[in-house]
Write a protein that holds these residues in place. Structure first.
Motif, PDB file in Angstrom:
ATOM      1  N   LEU A 174      25.317  23.649  72.560  1.00  0.00           N
ATOM      2  CA  LEU A 174      25.874  23.723  73.908  1.00  0.00           C
ATOM      3  C   LEU A 174      27.368  24.052  73.818  1.00  0.00           C
ATOM      4  CD1 LEU A 174      24.117  20.609  75.514  1.00  0.00           C
ATOM      5  CD2 LEU A 174      23.315  22.992  75.383  1.00  0.00           C
ATOM      6  N   LEU A 175      27.705  25.295  74.078  1.00  0.00           N
ATOM      7  CA  LEU A 175      29.106  25.742  74.008  1.00  0.00           C
ATOM      8  C   LEU A 175      29.744  25.614  75.389  1.00  0.00           C
ATOM      9  CD1 LEU A 175      28.604  28.956  71.833  1.00  0.00           C
ATOM     10  CD2 LEU A 175      29.370  26.695  71.065  1.00  0.00           C
ATOM     11  N   PRO A 176      30.861  24.894  75.502  1.00  0.00           N
ATOM     12  CA  PRO A 176      31.502  24.714  76.811  1.00  0.00           C
ATOM     13  C   PRO A 176      32.285  25.949  77.232  1.00  0.00           C
ATOM     14  CG  PRO A 176      32.715  23.527  75.131  1.00  0.00           C
ATOM     15  CD  PRO A 176      31.509  24.096  74.444  1.00  0.00           C
ATOM     16  N   LEU A 177      32.342  26.149  78.525  1.00  0.00           N
ATOM     17  CA  LEU A 177      33.050  27.293  79.087  1.00  0.00           C
ATOM     18  C   LEU A 177      34.539  27.252  78.755  1.00  0.00           C
ATOM     19  CD1 LEU A 177      32.632  29.797  80.933  1.00  0.00           C
ATOM     20  CD2 LEU A 177      33.149  28.324  82.879  1.00  0.00           C
ATOM     21  N   ALA A 178      35.089  26.063  78.588  1.00  0.00           N
ATOM     22  CA  ALA A 178      36.531  25.916  78.328  1.00  0.00           C
ATOM     23  C   ALA A 178      36.968  26.638  77.061  1.00  0.00           C
ATOM     24  CB  ALA A 178      36.899  24.440  78.232  1.00  0.00           C
ATOM     25  N   PHE A 179      36.064  26.795  76.076  1.00  0.00           N
ATOM     26  CA  PHE A 179      36.429  27.435  74.816  1.00  0.00           C
ATOM     27  C   PHE A 179      36.536  28.952  74.949  1.00  0.00           C
ATOM     28  CE2 PHE A 179      34.535  23.978  71.818  1.00  0.00           C
ATOM     29  CZ  PHE A 179      35.365  23.041  72.421  1.00  0.00           C
ATOM     30  N   PHE A 180      36.022  29.511  76.027  1.00  0.00           N
ATOM     31  CA  PHE A 180      35.931  30.961  76.123  1.00  0.00           C
ATOM     32  C   PHE A 180      36.616  31.527  77.368  1.00  0.00           C
ATOM     33  CE2 PHE A 180      32.320  29.326  73.786  1.00  0.00           C
ATOM     34  CZ  PHE A 180      32.350  30.099  72.633  1.00  0.00           C
ATOM     35  N   ARG A 181      37.274  30.687  78.130  1.00  0.00           N
ATOM     36  CA  ARG A 181      37.983  31.169  79.318  1.00  0.00           C
ATOM     37  C   ARG A 181      39.283  31.827  78.909  1.00  0.00           C
ATOM     38  NH1 ARG A 181      38.212  26.676  83.945  1.00  0.00           N
ATOM     39  NH2 ARG A 181      39.112  28.457  85.023  1.00  0.00           N
ATOM     40  N   THR A 182      39.572  32.992  79.504  1.00  0.00           N
ATOM     41  CA  THR A 182      40.821  33.697  79.243  1.00  0.00           C
ATOM     42  C   THR A 182      41.913  33.080  80.101  1.00  0.00           C
ATOM     43  OG1 THR A 182      39.614  35.741  78.819  1.00  0.00           O
ATOM     44  CG2 THR A 182      41.996  35.927  79.246  1.00  0.00           C
ATOM     45  N   PRO A 183      43.020  32.653  79.496  1.00  0.00           N
ATOM     46  CA  PRO A 183      44.090  32.063  80.304  1.00  0.00           C
ATOM     47  C   PRO A 183      44.611  33.042  81.346  1.00  0.00           C
ATOM     48  CG  PRO A 183      44.488  31.739  77.953  1.00  0.00           C
ATOM     49  CD  PRO A 183      43.354  32.699  78.077  1.00  0.00           C
ATOM     50  N   ALA A 184      44.903  32.545  82.537  1.00  0.00           N
ATOM     51  CA  ALA A 184      45.428  33.388  83.606  1.00  0.00           C
ATOM     52  C   ALA A 184      46.813  33.912  83.216  1.00  0.00           C
ATOM     53  CB  ALA A 184      45.512  32.597  84.903  1.00  0.00           C
ATOM     54  N   PRO A 185      47.099  35.210  83.511  1.00  0.00           N
ATOM     55  CA  PRO A 185      48.425  35.744  83.172  1.00  0.00           C
ATOM     56  C   PRO A 185      49.519  35.056  83.956  1.00  0.00           C
ATOM     57  CG  PRO A 185      47.195  37.280  84.549  1.00  0.00           C
ATOM     58  CD  PRO A 185      46.240  36.194  84.172  1.00  0.00           C
ATOM     59  N   ALA A 186      50.665  34.951  83.357  1.00  0.00           N
ATOM     60  CA  ALA A 186      51.795  34.322  84.034  1.00  0.00           C
ATOM     61  C   ALA A 186      52.244  35.188  85.204  1.00  0.00           C
ATOM     62  CB  ALA A 186      52.947  34.126  83.044  1.00  0.00           C
ATOM     63  N   PRO A 187      52.594  34.585  86.342  1.00  0.00           N
ATOM     64  CA  PRO A 187      53.024  35.372  87.504  1.00  0.00           C
ATOM     65  C   PRO A 187      54.321  36.121  87.223  1.00  0.00           C
ATOM     66  CG  PRO A 187      53.439  33.034  87.861  1.00  0.00           C
ATOM     67  CD  PRO A 187      52.627  33.146  86.611  1.00  0.00           C
ATOM     68  N   ALA A 188      54.399  37.356  87.776  1.00  0.00           N
ATOM     69  CA  ALA A 188      55.608  38.173  87.592  1.00  0.00           C
ATOM     70  C   ALA A 188      56.770  37.542  88.348  1.00  0.00           C
ATOM     71  CB  ALA A 188      55.353  39.592  88.096  1.00  0.00           C
ATOM     72  N   PRO A 189      57.985  37.596  87.803  1.00  0.00           N
ATOM     73  CA  PRO A 189      59.138  37.017  88.515  1.00  0.00           C
ATOM     74  C   PRO A 189      59.425  37.769  89.799  1.00  0.00           C
ATOM     75  CG  PRO A 189      59.846  38.286  86.593  1.00  0.00           C
ATOM     76  CD  PRO A 189      58.354  38.192  86.516  1.00  0.00           C
ATOM     77  N   GLU A 190      59.771  37.034  90.842  1.00  0.00           N
ATOM     78  CA  GLU A 190      60.063  37.652  92.129  1.00  0.00           C
ATOM     79  C   GLU A 190      61.419  38.352  92.085  1.00  0.00           C
ATOM     80  OE1 GLU A 190      59.881  34.756  95.131  1.00  0.00           O
ATOM     81  OE2 GLU A 190      57.766  34.262  94.826  1.00  0.00           O
ATOM     82  N   ALA A 191      61.477  39.521  92.803  1.00  0.00           N
ATOM     83  CA  ALA A 191      62.739  40.250  92.895  1.00  0.00           C
ATOM     84  C   ALA A 191      63.670  39.486  93.814  1.00  0.00           C
ATOM     85  CB  ALA A 191      62.500  41.653  93.440  1.00  0.00           C
ATOM     86  N   GLY A 192      64.789  39.060  93.317  1.00  0.00           N
ATOM     87  CA  GLY A 192      65.723  38.272  94.110  1.00  0.00           C
ATOM     88  C   GLY A 192      67.059  38.963  94.258  1.00  0.00           C
ATOM     89  N   LYS A 193      67.947  38.313  94.996  1.00  0.00           N
ATOM     90  CA  LYS A 193      69.291  38.855  95.183  1.00  0.00           C
ATOM     91  C   LYS A 193      70.060  38.729  93.877  1.00  0.00           C
ATOM     92  CE  LYS A 193      69.527  37.594 100.061  1.00  0.00           C
ATOM     93  NZ  LYS A 193      70.259  36.828 101.078  1.00  0.00           N
ATOM     94  N   PRO A 194      71.063  39.622  93.678  1.00  0.00           N
ATOM     95  CA  PRO A 194      71.866  39.504  92.458  1.00  0.00           C
ATOM     96  C   PRO A 194      72.573  38.164  92.397  1.00  0.00           C
ATOM     97  CG  PRO A 194      72.760  41.179  93.934  1.00  0.00           C
ATOM     98  CD  PRO A 194      71.473  40.749  94.513  1.00  0.00           C
ATOM     99  N   LYS A 195      72.710  37.657  91.206  1.00  0.00           N
ATOM    100  CA  LYS A 195      73.360  36.370  91.047  1.00  0.00           C
ATOM    101  C   LYS A 195      74.798  36.433  91.514  1.00  0.00           C
ATOM    102  CE  LYS A 195      70.524  35.046  87.090  1.00  0.00           C
ATOM    103  NZ  LYS A 195      70.535  34.622  85.681  1.00  0.00           N
ATOM    104  N   LYS A 196      75.254  35.280  92.011  1.00  0.00           N
ATOM    105  CA  LYS A 196      76.628  35.214  92.516  1.00  0.00           C
ATOM    106  C   LYS A 196      77.624  35.535  91.425  1.00  0.00           C
ATOM    107  CE  LYS A 196      75.693  31.887  96.190  1.00  0.00           C
ATOM    108  NZ  LYS A 196      76.025  30.555  96.758  1.00  0.00           N
ATOM    109  N   GLY A 197      77.340  35.077  90.233  1.00  0.00           N
ATOM    110  CA  GLY A 197      78.252  35.332  89.125  1.00  0.00           C
ATOM    111  C   GLY A 197      78.395  36.807  88.856  1.00  0.00           C
TER     112      GLY A 197
END
Length: 243
Positions: A174-197
């Motif tokens: 009995l092989l569990p699904l957890a061993f074969f699930r592909t990790p979800a890709p990390a979310p892309a960073p949101e486009a933000g305003k230029p840093k104050k610095g």
């Protein structure tokens, strides 16, 4: 008559002495899951997993020191032989523990009770409701079918049952699904305003350029005024010489 009575007395005495010398029947031995599987045969690989992960000790302690029941799905050696080459060796120690625990239900389930069991079944591997360790059963007559999201198999034999522990043979590991699930890709960073610095740095650069330009223009004006003054001085000197 006296001899008959004496003979009966001696016979009774012999029986009493014989009963006193006969050992009393010993208590039933503690439940030992590896002994049960060894007696059934063809479960060498599963026994090794139980022992290497120390789950066999956990099972025996639970069965012999509490009233809680357990149900174990035991794959035979040929089920392990049919696994993808190197799969077991690729698992971490923690995953091997979870693999064994995925074959263990935290309650005693008689074979007839699978017909009314609620899915997903609760294994010792983890929460089956989160989609990582789902174990579902369906029945067709006396046949019990098991699916994990990776493996579909059947209960092929009842090995042991005593009202507290039930051991069933299953045709596949009995092989569990957890061993074969592909990790979800990390979310892309949101486009933000230029840093104050960064903005401040840009502004500072702009100001620097402006001040540089202003300084250069001022120096140019001073240079030209000095030339005019010098020319006027020459003219004045010439007039003074003529007079």
């Amino acid at each position: 008559m006296k001899l008959f009575v004496v003979a009966l007395f001696l016979q009774g005495l012999v029986q009493i002495m014989g009963q006193a010398q006969a050992p009393a029947p010993g208590p039933a031995g503690p439940t030992n899951v590896t002994a049960i599987l060894s007696k059934a045969g063809q479960f060498t690989m599963f026994i090794k997993l139980l022992e290497s992960t120390q789950e066999s000790d956990q099972i025996n302690n639970q069965l012999n020191n509490s009233n809680s029941g357990l149900t174990i799905f035991a794959p035979p050696d040929n089920a392990f032989s049919s696994l993808k080459s190197g799969l077991l060796n690729s698992l971490s120690d923690q995953q091997k523990v979870q693999l064994v625990q995925f074959h263990i239900l935290s309650d005693y389930v008689a074979q007839s009770e699978f017909q009314t069991a609620s899915n997903p079944l609760r294994t010792q591997a983890g929460n089956s409701n989160d989609g990582e360790y789902p174990l579902n059963v369906t029945t067709s007559g006396n046949q019990v079918n098991i699916t994990t999201g990776v493996v579909n198999t059947t209960v092929s034999n009842s090995i042991y049952s005593d009202g507290q522990l039930a051991v069933y043979q299953v045709d596949q590991v009995l092989l569990p699904l957890a061993f074969f699930r592909t990790p979800a890709p990390a979310p892309a960073p949101e486009a933000g305003k230029p840093k104050k610095g960064a903005k401040a740095a840009d502004t500072s650069d702009d100001n620097t350029d402006d001040s540089t330009d202003a300084s250069g223009a001022s120096e140019l004006v001073k240079f030209r005024l000095s030339k005019v003054v010098f020319a006027i001085s020459l003219v004045a000197a010439s007039i003074y010489t003529v007079l």
